[in-house]
Structures are given as structure tokens and as C-alpha cells.
Design a protein around this motif. Structure first.
Motif, PDB file in Angstrom:
ATOM      1  N   LYS A 102       1.155  -1.204  -0.188  1.00 47.04           N
ATOM      2  CA  LYS A 102       0.197  -0.482  -0.042  1.00 47.04           C
ATOM      3  C   LYS A 102       0.429   1.320  -0.091  1.00 47.04           C
ATOM      4  CE  LYS A 102      -3.996  -2.125   2.600  1.00 47.04           C
ATOM      5  NZ  LYS A 102      -4.353  -1.859   3.875  1.00 47.04           N
ATOM      6  N   GLN A 103       2.127   1.251   0.553  1.00 52.93           N
ATOM      7  CA  GLN A 103       2.756   2.352   0.812  1.00 52.93           C
ATOM      8  C   GLN A 103       3.483   2.668  -0.362  1.00 52.93           C
ATOM      9  OE1 GLN A 103       5.481   2.324   4.304  1.00 52.93           O
ATOM     10  NE2 GLN A 103       6.669   3.718   3.480  1.00 52.93           N
ATOM     11  N   ALA A 173      -0.121   2.196  12.877  1.00 54.52           N
ATOM     12  CA  ALA A 173       0.492   0.658  13.146  1.00 54.52           C
ATOM     13  C   ALA A 173      -0.295  -0.381  12.208  1.00 54.52           C
ATOM     14  CB  ALA A 173      -0.891   0.512  14.432  1.00 54.52           C
ATOM     15  N   THR A 174      -0.956  -0.242  11.785  1.00 53.45           N
ATOM     16  CA  THR A 174      -1.898  -1.404  10.174  1.00 53.45           C
ATOM     17  C   THR A 174      -1.725  -0.649   9.029  1.00 53.45           C
ATOM     18  OG1 THR A 174      -3.345  -1.097  10.541  1.00 53.45           O
ATOM     19  CG2 THR A 174      -2.762  -3.035  12.223  1.00 53.45           C
ATOM     20  N   GLY A 175      -1.475   0.685   9.399  1.00 50.43           N
ATOM     21  CA  GLY A 175      -1.691   1.262   7.559  1.00 50.43           C
ATOM     22  C   GLY A 175      -0.899   2.274   6.847  1.00 50.43           C
ATOM     23  N   THR A 176      -0.917   3.036   6.560  1.00 46.36           N
ATOM     24  CA  THR A 176       0.311   3.862   5.411  1.00 46.36           C
ATOM     25  C   THR A 176       0.485   5.635   5.875  1.00 46.36           C
ATOM     26  OG1 THR A 176      -1.300   4.584   3.907  1.00 46.36           O
ATOM     27  CG2 THR A 176       0.124   2.598   4.080  1.00 46.36           C
ATOM     28  N   ALA A 177      -0.096   5.750   7.167  1.00 48.67           N
ATOM     29  CA  ALA A 177      -0.664   7.362   7.675  1.00 48.67           C
ATOM     30  C   ALA A 177       1.473   8.050   7.796  1.00 48.67           C
ATOM     31  CB  ALA A 177      -0.766   7.430   9.419  1.00 48.67           C
ATOM     32  N   VAL A 178       2.226   7.126   7.876  1.00 50.39           N
ATOM     33  CA  VAL A 178       2.972   7.017   8.127  1.00 50.39           C
ATOM     34  C   VAL A 178       4.320   6.596   7.447  1.00 50.39           C
ATOM     35  CG1 VAL A 178       5.486   7.489  10.627  1.00 50.39           C
ATOM     36  CG2 VAL A 178       3.454   8.265  10.840  1.00 50.39           C
ATOM     37  N   GLU A 179       5.287   7.460   6.854  1.00 47.74           N
ATOM     38  CA  GLU A 179       6.301   6.720   6.657  1.00 47.74           C
ATOM     39  C   GLU A 179       7.529   6.038   7.080  1.00 47.74           C
ATOM     40  OE1 GLU A 179       9.763   7.032   2.073  1.00 47.74           O
ATOM     41  OE2 GLU A 179       8.187   8.377   2.875  1.00 47.74           O
ATOM     42  N   TRP A 180       7.169   4.150   6.955  1.00 50.27           N
ATOM     43  CA  TRP A 180       7.780   3.467   8.467  1.00 50.27           C
ATOM     44  C   TRP A 180       9.599   3.334   7.213  1.00 50.27           C
ATOM     45  CZ3 TRP A 180       7.099   5.116  13.007  1.00 50.27           C
ATOM     46  CH2 TRP A 180       6.068   5.486  12.996  1.00 50.27           C
ATOM     47  N   VAL A 181      10.659   3.226   8.255  1.00 50.79           N
ATOM     48  CA  VAL A 181      12.100   2.421   7.894  1.00 50.79           C
ATOM     49  C   VAL A 181      12.271   1.528   8.446  1.00 50.79           C
ATOM     50  CG1 VAL A 181      14.836   3.306   6.858  1.00 50.79           C
ATOM     51  CG2 VAL A 181      12.452   5.008   6.051  1.00 50.79           C
ATOM     52  N   VAL A 198      11.452   3.034  12.048  1.00 50.74           N
ATOM     53  CA  VAL A 198      10.917   4.608  11.766  1.00 50.74           C
ATOM     54  C   VAL A 198      10.872   5.041  11.253  1.00 50.74           C
ATOM     55  CG1 VAL A 198      13.235   4.274  13.329  1.00 50.74           C
ATOM     56  CG2 VAL A 198      13.684   4.462  11.056  1.00 50.74           C
ATOM     57  N   SER A 199      10.447   6.480  11.569  1.00 53.10           N
ATOM     58  CA  SER A 199       9.798   7.675  10.484  1.00 53.10           C
ATOM     59  C   SER A 199      10.365   7.953   9.731  1.00 53.10           C
ATOM     60  CB  SER A 199       8.351   8.426  11.542  1.00 53.10           C
ATOM     61  OG  SER A 199       9.995   9.435  12.243  1.00 53.10           O
ATOM     62  N   HIS A 200      10.034   8.344   8.852  1.00 52.14           N
ATOM     63  CA  HIS A 200      10.868   8.694   7.612  1.00 52.14           C
ATOM     64  C   HIS A 200      10.024  10.543   7.387  1.00 52.14           C
ATOM     65  CE1 HIS A 200      13.637  10.399   4.826  1.00 52.14           C
ATOM     66  NE2 HIS A 200      12.891  10.333   3.761  1.00 52.14           N
ATOM     67  N   ASN A 201      10.432  11.196   7.585  1.00 48.87           N
ATOM     68  CA  ASN A 201       9.599  12.630   6.545  1.00 48.87           C
ATOM     69  C   ASN A 201       8.357  13.370   7.377  1.00 48.87           C
ATOM     70  OD1 ASN A 201      11.505  13.715   4.998  1.00 48.87           O
ATOM     71  ND2 ASN A 201      11.614  12.630   3.438  1.00 48.87           N
ATOM     72  N   CYS A 202       8.234  12.687   8.160  1.00 48.47           N
ATOM     73  CA  CYS A 202       7.301  12.862   9.632  1.00 48.47           C
ATOM     74  C   CYS A 202       7.348  14.085  10.722  1.00 48.47           C
ATOM     75  CB  CYS A 202       6.386  11.913   9.536  1.00 48.47           C
ATOM     76  SG  CYS A 202       7.374  11.808  11.236  1.00 48.47           S
ATOM     77  N   SER A 203       5.979  14.497  11.097  1.00 50.38           N
ATOM     78  CA  SER A 203       6.185  15.713  11.519  1.00 50.38           C
ATOM     79  C   SER A 203       6.691  15.321  13.359  1.00 50.38           C
ATOM     80  CB  SER A 203       4.893  16.461  12.729  1.00 50.38           C
ATOM     81  OG  SER A 203       4.139  16.182  12.533  1.00 50.38           O
TER      82      SER A 203
END
Length: 853
Positions: A102-103, A173-181, A198-203
Motif C-alpha cells: 500500500k505504501q 500501526a497497520t496502515g500507511t499514515a506514516v512512512e516507515w523505514v 522508524v519514521s521518515h519525513n514526518c512531523s
């Protein structure tokens, strides 16, 4: 043989059908002894009449079959457990794969959309009309999401915030609200800690973890809610309001305070709403977010010494597994107001990797640790239950955090400085700080109760910036080589103040004694050995003060963590406290120690850190680029790209009120000396990223003259006095000479001639290996200490020859390393090292063909 006897033998070889009573009797014996001897089997037949008609051979076969069935049962149980883990992990990986797909789809869509926007902008820029400009601007606008007006001060408003928090948390947790690396080095598997990202390019900064544990969801939720038991930076957590919801969940208003990691930053607090509820699939959710003016809701309590940080929708998704256990999804998303700290410290609050290690991974590790302890898979350490040892670790960490932060509501006040602001001195007149809130120690301060005087606790602390020093390697060195930075008198003072002692200011008089080697006695460690608790015994001999003789050995309870140099974003820490030999469960603890936090968690730093675990503190640690403008530029670039870290030091002492100023002066001087020692150690272990063929040596802070000059003198004097070359003739210039001397196979040592007790000032790599020491600690070793009686006699007999003729050959023998190990050598050469003006500088010794006995 008669027919009857033959029939009896045939019957003995046949299968025997046992009655339930016989099986029960055999099972009782098997429980006591799974493998009974022949005598025990015969005794069983005699003592149990129901077994009298069974041959001993048949009973032996029954026990063999019973052991085989038990082994098969255990193996089947193990395989079922592994199969359950693999099934759950496969499900977890499939969900992670779906999320990543999905991401990817979203990123492809955004990429196409951005291309279209860029194409539209390029077309519209050819038209200068106002209408086209306005149109292109509308495509670029992305207004923030606005919350509808609501009254969040009543239960309905709080429930609306809770449901909104739940939806946002699940999307992370299960979606694409945050771009995870995915975090480097975290590989999924049945025995791994889980999937860490960990997050990438998020507030703000965010971290996410998924893992398996063998506890039911209710127990997992109970553990995760108790952050005080596993989140080491949590100072307090108070539930100020609790409200049940109509769907069976609960809403809690929580105020949490956290410690500052260093003396250079302020502590943070959080005012949050926590929502606990169940989902239709049986999962349990605990989600949480800060209540701000944007979300609405009640205003949190004021705290003048804290900065209010924001928790964005975070929480825990706990799903039951088939066959038992739980799958856990953890999301931590914080905005720590990084702009409020000095720029050099902002990576502490802007790095999602540091957040992942301190909060997200810590939660998952703690749950797995509890699960193993509950199953009995972790043995007791020193006869103590794991929960008791875990409490020791928490008390050490909490006591050190209290010392570093020095909160006023705990009773800490800052004393005036001596004009230099490098060391901060704080005092706390509250003796209960020795104990902690969870202790029931009947004698909170045995020293004061014995002397009848009043006093308090004094803390000396400092912070400093380190450049290109691996935190794990530095802490490991401080742990293993305490003698290179610690003062034995201060250690003795700290130890005696924690028990009934006769004096309160360091003024030790050596009574033909010294502190010997340190012995580390392990107590406990976590599942992945990222943290371990131990008792350190420092061997001492006959120390005294006036007419009082102190105990021979000192004991320190010590907590060490973060020494894995391959882990990313890990804080390395060494905390210790003097203890009594009994190590009572509620013994008073006054922790001191070191904390090293990486500031730059760049992936390319692994290139410089790889292979550091086997490095020794040797001469190569001072190598640098050649001189000139080009060298300066290369050095500057290596500094910019190297890893930085911040070191925090805090030492606590007890004091009597009338001697407070004396103890403060002692503590300030001691911390400054420790800082100086740590700086020398850091310089020695700092890795070099420059190729070896372009290196030369710079000045040592404790070696004079320049090492290159000294190497020239050593080689030239050997040739002058001995008539032969010490080194090859083609390396008699520049750095090559010093490198060949450093890597010479024989042990070469330089000894000063100016002190009453000659001490070593220089050694090559073989010399350091023979003495089992480092360049930093070399100057603490005397020549007399390593030579045995025969060696000292031989040196005394030849000393006049060395001073007159400049050269002498000593017979082979045995010497001692700094660790007390005997070293044999075939021959020793001694010669006088002359300076450029032919005046003597030192004595050089070369031990040929040495080896440990």
C-alpha cells in the motif's frame, strides 16, 4: 533345558501388558528416578507385590520406552511452539507486506501526481495572466486538517477525542499514515525481538515495533500501562481522572514527567488522554495523545521546571494468537520541542532511532523478559529472584537520573561555583534520597546514626561533547579499566560512608596497601545482553585512616548497558553504587556513573564503528593526516562526518553539615580529574577513518618529547652503543621508523631516569601486550614492580655498566605483567637513550622472545 524353562524364556521375550495398577507404580518410580539402576529395579520388584510376575528385563524395557516417550513429547511440544511462532510471524510478515505494498502504491501515485503538477506549472508559467497564476497556486495549496468545534470538557467530547485518537493510531500501526523505514539490523524471526521501523519525513519523531510474546493480551496491557517499571526516563506517571465508556472501555487523563538525558537540557512532561478499548476481532487497544488547545479538553497541571512536550496519537495494538500468546504493535510518536535545546543537542530530540531504542524497543524487550521469567526459563542470579534483581537495576537507573536532573521538589539546591562553570555542585539535605520510595530499609543512613551528626547528599555533575568516540566502546573501557579513571581514596570514602564509618572526608593514609585488581561477579542480564547487572569487587589490602583499618575489599553494585557498538541510536551507560557485602534487597544505594548518548545516528557511521570491539588502546589511536593545508581540510571533513555524542558524569557523596564545603571541593576536583581521564581515554579509542599509509603521529599528552623524535633517539642510541641496527636501514626517516618500532616483534620499553622509582613512559605494541596495559596507564607502572628478585639483582649488578658504557645484556628470566601474570623472556637488552645534545634522556629495555607462562 526343560520344555518349561524354554517356554518361560519365550514368555520373557514377549510383549507384557501392564495393568493400570502396575503402570501407576512404575510411574511413581519414574517420577523419582527416570533411569533406575539394576539394583533399584530388583528392589522395586521385591517391594511392590503387583510387579512380582514381571521380569527385571521387562521393567528395564518399560523405563527405556517411557524415557523415549518423554523425549518425543518434549520435542513435539517444542516443535508445536516453534510452529505457533512461525505461523504468527508469517501472519505478521504478510500484514507487513500488505502495508508496504500500500505504501508503494501511494508513493507511486504521489510521484505521478507530482509529475503532473510540475508539468502543469511549467505550462502555466508561459502565461503571465493573473488568472493562470492564481490557478497554479491553488494546485499547490494543502490546508491543514481542521477539527470541528466541540466541547471536550465533558464525557462526550473526551470520547470523541478518544475515537479520533484510536483511528489515527490504527492508521499508523497497520496502515500507511506514516512512512516507515525498517531499522538496520532488526531481522524478523521466531526468536527475534520483532520488526522495528522508524519514521521518515514526518512531523515529530516516531517509531514502530511488531513482535510476539507468550503472554495473554490482558497481561501485556497491564505491563505496558505501568511505564514506571520499564521506561527508564519516566520520573512519574499519575492518573488524575478515570472515566468508563459505554463500549466497555476506559478513558484516563494522565500526567507524566520524564527525565532529561543530560545536564544541558530541560526535562519534559506530558498531559495526555489514554483510551483503552477492545476491537471486534478480539484485539485490545491502548491509544494515547496529548490534550492541547487544538484538540480541546481539560488543561494539565502546571510544572515550572518542565517543558510541555506533545504526544501525537500513539499506543499499543495487542492481538491474541492461536494457541496462546499475543502479537503486539507498538507506535510511539512524539514532538519533543527540539528547538528549545541548544543546536548541538537537537539530534537527541529529532532522531527517531534514539526514540526507538529508549521507548519502543524497551517496551517490547521488557515484555519478552517478563514472559521468560514467568515461564521459568531465566535462572536466578546469586540466589535472587529476577524481580528483585530487576528492582536493583531500576533503583540504580532512577537514582542516577535523579542526580543528573536535580529537581527542586526532591530537595536539590545548587551551590555557588568556584568561578569555573564546568562542574555543577548540588546538595540535598534529605537522607531518604539514599533509599528511594520503594525501600523499607530500617536504617536509612548507618553512617549518620553511628556518629550522631546531621548531613545530606552532594552531587557533582558535568557534561561534555565527544567527537568520533563510539559510546559503547567508551563505556566498556570505563567498566573494565576502572583504575585508569577512578581514585581509590574516593572509592573508599564512598564505601565507608554507606556503612557505619569513623570519618567523613577523604584523608586516607596507605598502610602498606593498595587497591588491587577488580573482579566482576555477574548477577543478571536481559534477554539480548543489552543490559547486565553485576557486583564488582575491588580487591584492597590494609588501607587505614589514623588507627582505623578498613575492610580489605570494596563492593560496587553496577549496571552497564548499551555496549553493543553495532546497535543504532543506543545510549551507553555505566552506573554503580557502593554496597555492603551482604547485598540486602533493600540496601541503601547512592548511584554515580557515566552516560554517553549518540547525537548523530547516521547509517554511514557503521563504517567507522565496524570492527571496533576488538581494538586495543595503542599508539595507532593517535594517528592523523599529514601536515599542510590539504591535511587540515581532510581532518575537518572527517570531523564533520564523524559521530558525535554527549557524555554526562554524575557522582554522589554523603557529607556532614560542618564539612559540606570540604566535600564539595573534593567532589569538584574529583569530577574534573575524571573528565580529564575520560578525555584521554576518548582520544585513545577514537577510531581513525584515514588509510594507514598516510598517517603519522602527533604529540601525546603524557609522552615527551614527540613520539617520532623519541623513536629516532631510541634507534640511534641502540646503533651507537650496540654497534648494530635496531630497525631496518630503509626506514630511518619519517613515520616509517616510528611504525616499524611500534610493530617490532620484541617488547621495547622506555623508563624514566629522573624519578626515585623509575616509571615507564613509552612502550611499543608488544610492550603493552606483555605488560597487559595501555599507553594511558603505562605511566602508573614502575620498573621495580614488574621485575622479580633475580631480575632486580641482575639490573643492579649491570646498572653502573649501563650508565658508563651505555649498553648491557641481562640474562633471561621472569617478569610480571600489570595483571599479575608471569612473563618469561630469553634475554633482555638495556641501553641509554641519548638526546640530540648527547645528554641522557631515559633507559630503554628490549625483552626478546617473551611469552606468558
Amino acid at each position: 533345558m526343560t520344555t518349561k524353562e524354554k517356554a518361560s524364556l519365550m514368555d520373557a521375550g514377549k510383549y507384557v501388558r501392564y495393568t493400570p495398577e502396575q503402570v501407576e507404580a512404575l510411574e511413581r518410580v519414574y517420577t523419582e528416578c527416570p533411569k533406575p539402576s539394576s539394583l533399584r529395579r530388583q528392589q522395586l520388584i521385591r517391594e511392590c507385590p503387583i510387579l512380582s510376575n514381571i521380569e527385571p528385563k521387562q521393567i528395564k524395557v518399560w523405563f527405556q520406552n517411557r524415557r523415549c516417550r518423554e523425549k518425543q513429547r518434549k520435542e513435539a511440544s517444542r516443535l508445536q511452539t516453534v510452529n505457533r511462532k512461525l505461523t504468527a510471524m508469517n501472519k505478521l510478515l504478510m500484514e507487513e507486506n500488505d502495508r508496504l505494498q500500500k505504501q508503494v502504491s501511494r508513493l507511486v501515485y504521489e510521484n505521478c501526481n507530482m509529475r503532473n503538477q510540475l508539468h502543469t506549472v511549467s505550462v502555466n508559467t508561459t502565461d503571465t495572466s493573473c488568472e493562470s497564476v492564481v490557478t497554479s497556486g491553488q494546485h499547490q495549496s494543502n490546508p491543514p486538517r481542521q477539527h470541528p468545534p466541540r466541547d471536550a470538557n465533558n464525557p462526550a467530547g473526551l470520547l470523541a477525542i478518544a475515537e479520533e485518537t484510536l483511528a489515527e493510531f490504527l492508521s499508523k500501526a497497520t496502515g500507511t499514515a506514516v512512512e516507515w523505514v525498517q531499522l538496520v539490523g532488526m531481522k524478523p524471526g521466531p526468536d527475534s525481538i520483532g520488526i522495528i521501523a522508524v519514521s521518515h519525513n514526518c512531523s515529530g519523531v516516531a517509531a514502530r515495533a511488531c513482535g510476539l510474546v507468550s503472554l495473554d493480551p490482558t497481561k501485556v496491557a497491564e505491563i505496558l500501562k505501568g511505564k514506571l517499571s520499564w521506561y527508564r526516563d519516566c520520573r512519574s506517571l499519575d492518573v488524575l481522572s478515570l472515566m468508563p465508556t459505554g463500549n466497555g472501555g476506559t478513558i484516563e487523563l494522565i500526567y507524566m514527567q520524564t527525565y532529561a538525558p543530560t545536564t544541558l537540557a530541560s526535562a519534559r512532561d506530558f498531559w495526555t488522554l489514554r483510551y483503552t478499548t477492545g476491537l471486534e476481532d478480539g484485539s485490545l487497544v491502548i491509544c494515547e495523545r496529548s490534550l492541547t488547545s487544538a484538540t480541546g479538553g481539560p488543561t494539565g497541571p502546571p510544572a515550572p521546571n518542565f517543558l510541555r512536550a506533545e504526544m501525537l496519537p500513539s499506543g499499543y495494538l495487542i492481538r491474541p494468537c492461536e494457541g496462546g500468546g499475543s502479537i503486539i504493535h507498538i507506535v510511539d510518536h512524539l514532538d519533543l520541542d527540539a528547538w528549545s535545546v541548544p543546536e548541538v543537542l537537537r539530534p537527541l530530540y529529532e532522531s527517531p532511532k534514539i526514540l526507538a531504542q529508549k521507548l519502543t524497543i524497551a517496551a517490547l524487550r521488557h515484555i519478552r523478559q517478563i514472559a521468560l521469567e514467568s515461564s521459568g526459563e531465566i535462572p536466578y542470579g546469586g540466589g535472587r529472584q529476577p524481580a528483585v534483581l530487576r528492582t536493583f537495576s531500576q533503583r540504580l537507573s532512577r537514582g542516577f537520573n535523579d542526580a543528573v536532573n536535580g529537581f527542586g521538589d526532591d530537595g536539590w539546591t545548587v551551590l555557588a561555583s568556584d568561578g569555573v562553570e564546568d562542574v555543577v555542585i548540588s546538595i540535598n539535605p534529605n537522607p531518604n534520597k539514599l533509599i528511594g520510595s520503594n525501600s523499607t530499609y530500617s536504617n536509612p543512613n548507618p553512617f549518620w546514626s553511628a556518629t550522631g551528626v546531621e548531613g545530606g547528599i552532594l552531587c557533582a555533575k558535568a557534561s561534555m561533547l565527544l567527537q568520533n568516540v563510539p559510546p559503547g566502546l567508551l563505556v566498556r573501557f570505563l567498566r573494565e579499566h576502572r583504575s585508569e579513571w577512578a581514585d581509590c581514596g574516593v572509592d573508599l570514602y564512598s564505601a565507608t560512608c554507606m556503612r557505619s564509618g569513623p570519618f567523613a572526608v577523604p584523608g586516607l593514609r596507605p598502610n602498606n596497601g593498595f587497591l588491587g585488581s577488580q573482579v566482576i561477579l555477574p548477577l543478571a542480564h536481559t534477554l539480548e545482553h543489552e543490559e547486565f547487572l553485576e557486583v564488582m569487587r575491588i580487591e584492597g589490602h590494609g588501607f587505614g585512616h589514623d588507627d582505623v583499618v578498613l575492610p580489605r575489599d570494596l563492593y560496587m553494585l553496577q549496571l552497564c548497558s548499551g555496549v553493543d557498538e553495532n546497535a543504532v541510536g543506543v545510549c551507553a551507560q555505566l552506573v554503580f553504587a557502593p554496597i555492603d557485602e551482604s547485598l540486602a534487597d533493600d540496601a541503601p544505594l547512592l548511584p554515580s556513573g557515566f552516560r554517553v548518548i549518540p547525537l548523530d545516528c547516521k547509517s554511514d557511521n557503521k563504517k567507522t564503528n565496524n570492527g571496533m570491539s576488538n581494538r586495543t588502546l595503542d599508539l595507532a589511536s593517535t594517528l592523523e593526516m599529514g601536515s599542510g593545508v590539504g591535511a587540515t581540510r581532510a581532518t575537518a571533513e572527517s570531523v564533520d562526518e564523524s559521530a558525535r555524542s554527549v557524555l554526562t558524569i554524575a557522582f554522589q557523596f554523603t557529607y556532614e553539615n560542618h564539612l559540606r564545603d570540604n566535600v564539595a571541593q573534593m567532589a569538584r576536583q574529583y569530577v574534573r580529574s575524571v573528565v580529564s581521564s575520560v578525555q584521554r581515554v576518548a582520544m585513545a579509542i577514537s577510531p581513525s577513518t584515514i588509510p594507514l599509509n598516510s598517517l603519522h603521529l602527533k604529540t601525546f599528552p603524557h609522552v615527551s618529547p614527540q613520539p617520532l623524535t623519541l623513536a629516532t633517539w631510541i634507534s640511534r642510541s641502540y646503533r651507537f652503543h650496540g654497534g648494530t641496527e635496531l630497525l631496518s636501514t630503509d626506514s630511518q626517516a619519517g613515520d616509517a621508523l616510528l611504525k616499524e618500532l611500534w610493530h617490532h616483534t620484541d617488547s621495547i620499553l622506555c623508563c624514566s631516569m629522573k624519578q626515585a622509582a623509575p616509571i615507564f613512559t613509552f612502550a611499543n605494541q608488544a610492550g603493552l601486550d606483555m605488560l597487559e596495559t595501555t599507553l594511558i596507564a603505562l605511566q602508573d607502572i614502575t620498573l621495580e614492580k614488574i621485575l622479580d628478585d633475580d631480575g632486580r639483582k641482575s639490573l643492579c649488578a649491570e646498572f653502573s655498566k649501563i650508565m658508563q658504557q651505555g649498553f648491557a645484556t641481562l640474562p633471561g628470566g621472569v617478569c610480571m605483567s600489570s595483571m599479575g601474570r608471569p612473563v618469561s623472556y630469553d634475554q633482555a637488552l638495556a641501553w641509554k637513550v641519548l638526546m640530540d645534545d648527547d645528554s641522557p634522556h631515559c633507559l630503554a629495555f628490549m625483552f626478546r622472545n617473551w611469552s606468558f607462562v
